[in-house]
Design a protein around this motif. Structure first.
Motif, short mmCIF file in Angstrom:
data_model
loop_
_atom_site.label_atom_id
_atom_site.label_comp_id
_atom_site.label_asym_id
_atom_site.label_seq_id
_atom_site.Cartn_x
_atom_site.Cartn_y
_atom_site.Cartn_z
N LEU A 96 1.29 7.00 -6.90
CA LEU A 96 0.14 7.78 -7.11
C LEU A 96 0.75 9.57 -7.61
O LEU A 96 0.49 10.20 -7.81
N ARG A 97 1.62 9.47 -5.86
CA ARG A 97 2.29 10.45 -5.87
C ARG A 97 3.03 10.81 -7.28
O ARG A 97 3.76 12.18 -7.52
N GLU B 43 -8.54 0.69 4.72
CA GLU B 43 -7.49 0.49 2.90
C GLU B 43 -8.13 0.37 2.36
O GLU B 43 -8.40 0.83 1.16
N LEU C 3 0.92 -1.59 0.10
CA LEU C 3 -0.02 -0.04 -0.44
C LEU C 3 0.45 1.82 0.15
O LEU C 3 0.26 2.16 -0.82
N ILE C 4 1.97 1.40 1.13
CA ILE C 4 2.69 2.44 0.77
C ILE C 4 3.08 2.92 -0.27
O ILE C 4 3.16 3.51 -1.43
N GLN D 204 -10.66 2.90 -0.07
CA GLN D 204 -9.50 3.69 0.12
C GLN D 204 -9.04 3.50 -1.61
O GLN D 204 -9.60 4.12 -2.75
N CYS E 204 1.97 1.74 -3.26
CA CYS E 204 1.00 2.03 -4.37
C CYS E 204 0.54 4.17 -4.29
O CYS E 204 0.07 4.15 -5.18
N ARG E 205 1.23 4.52 -2.95
CA ARG E 205 0.85 5.73 -2.74
C ARG E 205 1.93 6.20 -3.27
O ARG E 205 1.93 7.30 -3.57
N GLU E 206 2.83 5.92 -3.46
CA GLU E 206 3.94 6.92 -3.48
C GLU E 206 4.20 6.44 -5.61
O GLU E 206 4.64 7.93 -6.36
#
Length: 564
Positions: free
Chosen positions: A315-316, A341, A308-309, A344, A311-313
């Motif tokens: 997206l950023r 999660e 998940l971390i 989201q 995945c967030r990176e």
């Protein structure tokens, strides 16, 4: 003279019927206005017709125009030029005829190409190569092979195109055989040849052959090609030779994003997640595949938080995830019951426009049901396609998971179409709810409907029979499994052993155990026979089997120690 088909290629007769051309090669243009540069070639041709004194070559201009038609798949303009060829009497010119044949072949019009091919006797190497390539593109592999076999003289392009055709259609063995014939004939392979035959060797799983191809690439100075080296890299990863893959990767003079992704995926599939993470940090230009591969590597070892971390990176970084990546993440959230999660990710799916996909919808329904939010699962079902079988199955399984058996049965009864998963869910439900008669009633209805159950279905069926203690029903079900060649995995084997033991036939249970004991890798069949033997009062036999189990390379669990 007809050349007989070699025995090793006889099964290609199964795909002998022509298939419709791939739309990538068949032109869908209806307009007759040619593109600008094609129009320039045609004007040059017309200007050249009466201008030999100025050095123009009308044949060269016509060939250039036909080449443009072929590259653009412009069959309307190609047909017009064909008419001009006939009027000007240039069809006898081999360059013009081959160019015209190539137009039809590139457009997927293989019948028209075949007429031109036949008019010249089909003896020219160039013309044969054009036809082979055209048949391969159109999916007519048998026709391509017939032309290839009849060639009196073959060159590198001939062999390479045929190898490529076999590889693209997953005829790995045939691709390797043609490559061997090529080497026997003394034809030197080029970059495209190796790039096509390496995947075939990869699927053969023979590491020695892979190493020989690698040596050949070095000998021919083709190992510096990024396409060849990347395919070699992928080959070593598929053959589980990660050490050789890593060494090759470090030695590659040139790497593209595909090379990085192949090595990353190799580490991921081998379970070397930390090495995958270190390599990922070194990738100079990451694409969605790079991010998705690293996420998948974490999911494979149940490290969801790190996935998940990542995945967030991603997206950023401005990249958009694909539907497969999001489905994998949502499914992992369902397994770990991470409701926040998962929600989201559901919001992200909606923002990306993937919520319209039936496959994604079924995954979201499964997620909410797994998290105990059957209300949201039902709402998701109502807002999507109600006729999608996977979504229906997901909701029924959700009802079962949340103890809503009546609702599950009601929806199951209302289904206009059922698959193996639909039946298996309900049969398993009744078996687990201690309603074995209902489970067996559904099983017989399933068989009557014409659907063949799988090993998961049968495991539930044997569980129901064991609860009833009906040896006659159990013997019939066991015979049904054998007659229908249903695969015996460890779970199904354990269910059969357990059924015979609970139905009073420890002898039959032992027979089944001895048939499967050396084939399985899981402890469940051993647990079943140990518990069954103890249940029948055979304590010494139970302990002897347990002692034998300890000598096997099988991981024990807590159930193993219950009876001994």
């Amino acid at each position: 003279m007809t050349i007989p088909l070699r025995p090793k290629f006889r099964h290609l007769l199964q795909i002998a019927s022509p298939s419709p051309p791939n739309p990538r090669w068949a032109s869908s243009a209806t307009a007759t206005e040619p593109p600008p540069h094609l129009r320039d070639h045609v004007l040059t041709f017309f200007n050249a017709r009466g201008a030999h004194e100025r050095g123009y070559d009308r044949e060269l201009a016509l060939v250039s125009a036909l080449k443009s038609c072929a590259s653009l798949s412009a069959d309307p303009q190609g047909r017009q030029l064909h008419s001009l060829v006939l009027k000007t009497g240039l069809l006898a010119n081999s360059f013009v005829r081959n160019s015209l044949t190539n137009v039809y072949a590139k457009c997927g019009l293989m019948d028209e190409a075949g007429v031109l091919f036949g008019s010249c006797g089909g003896s020219g190497v160039v013309c044969c190569n054009i036809m082979i390539a055209g048949y391969v593109r159109s999916g007519r592999l048998w026709d391509a092979f017939q032309v290839f076999e009849k060639m009196t003289m073959k060159e590198c392009v001939s062999y390479t195109t045929m190898i490529m055709g076999f590889t693209q259609n997953k005829f790995w063995g045939e691709a390797i055989e043609v490559f061997k014939d090529m080497r026997v004939a003394g034809i030197i392979p080029n970059e495209a040849t190796l790039a096509s035959v390496i995947p075939a060797c990869s699927h053969s799983g023979e590491l020695w052959n892979c190493r020989m191809l690698h040596a050949l690439a070095i000998k021919l100075l083709l190992d510096s090609s990024v396409i060849v080296s990347t395919n070699l890299l992928h080959m070593y990863c598929i053959c589980s030779s990660i050490e050789e893959a890593s060494r090759l990767f470090e030695e590659m003079p040139e790497k593209n994003v595909v090379s990085w992704n192949v090595m990353l995926n190799g580490y991921s599939k081998a379970g070397l997640v930390d090495l995958a993470g270190q390599l990922f940090e070194k990738i100079p230009s990451r694409d969605v595949v790079s991010w998705g591969t690293l996420i998948d590597s974490y999911l494979r070892v149940q490290r969801l938080s790190e996935a998940l971390i990542v995945c967030r990176e991603m997206l950023r970084s401005g990249l958009r995830p694909n539907d497969v990546m999001l489905v994998d993440l949502v499914s992992a959230c369902a397994r770990s019951v991470l409701a926040v999660e998962g929600q989201q990710l559901h919001n992200l799916i909606v923002r990306c426009g993937f919520d319209c996909s039936d496959f994604v919808q079924a995954t979201i329904i499964h997620f909410y049901a797994a998290c105990g939010r059957i209300d949201l699962a039902h709402l998701q079902f109502e807002t999507g396609s109600k006729d999608h079988l996977a979504s229906l199955n997901a909701l029924i399984a959700g009802f079962v998971r949340n103890g809503m058996i009546d609702q599950a049965r009601q929806m199951f009864t209302q289904m206009s179409e059922r698959d193996v998963f639909s039946w298996t869910t309900m049969i398993s439900c009744y078996a687990q709810q201690e309603q074995p008669n209902m489970a067996l009633e559904l099983f017989h209805k399933m068989v009557t409907s014409g659907l063949c159950p799988n090993e998961v279905t049968m495991a539930s069926v044997f569980s129901a029979i064991a609860a009833l203690g009906s040896l006659k029903e159990g013997s019939w079900a066991h015979e049904y499994v054998q007659k229908n060649s249903i695969p015996l995995n460890d779970n199904l084997s354990a269910s059969i052993i357990d059924m015979y033991a609970k139905c009073g036939s420890i002898t039959s249970a032992l027979e089944v155990f001895h048939q499967v004991r050396d084939k399985g890798r899981d402890v469940s069949p051993w647990n079943a026979i140990i518990c069954g033997s103890a249940m029948h009062g055979h304590a010494n036999l139970s302990l002897a089997i347990f002692s034998n189990l300890q000598k096997q390379n099988i991981r024990l669990n807590s159930i193993t120690f219950i009876e001994p």
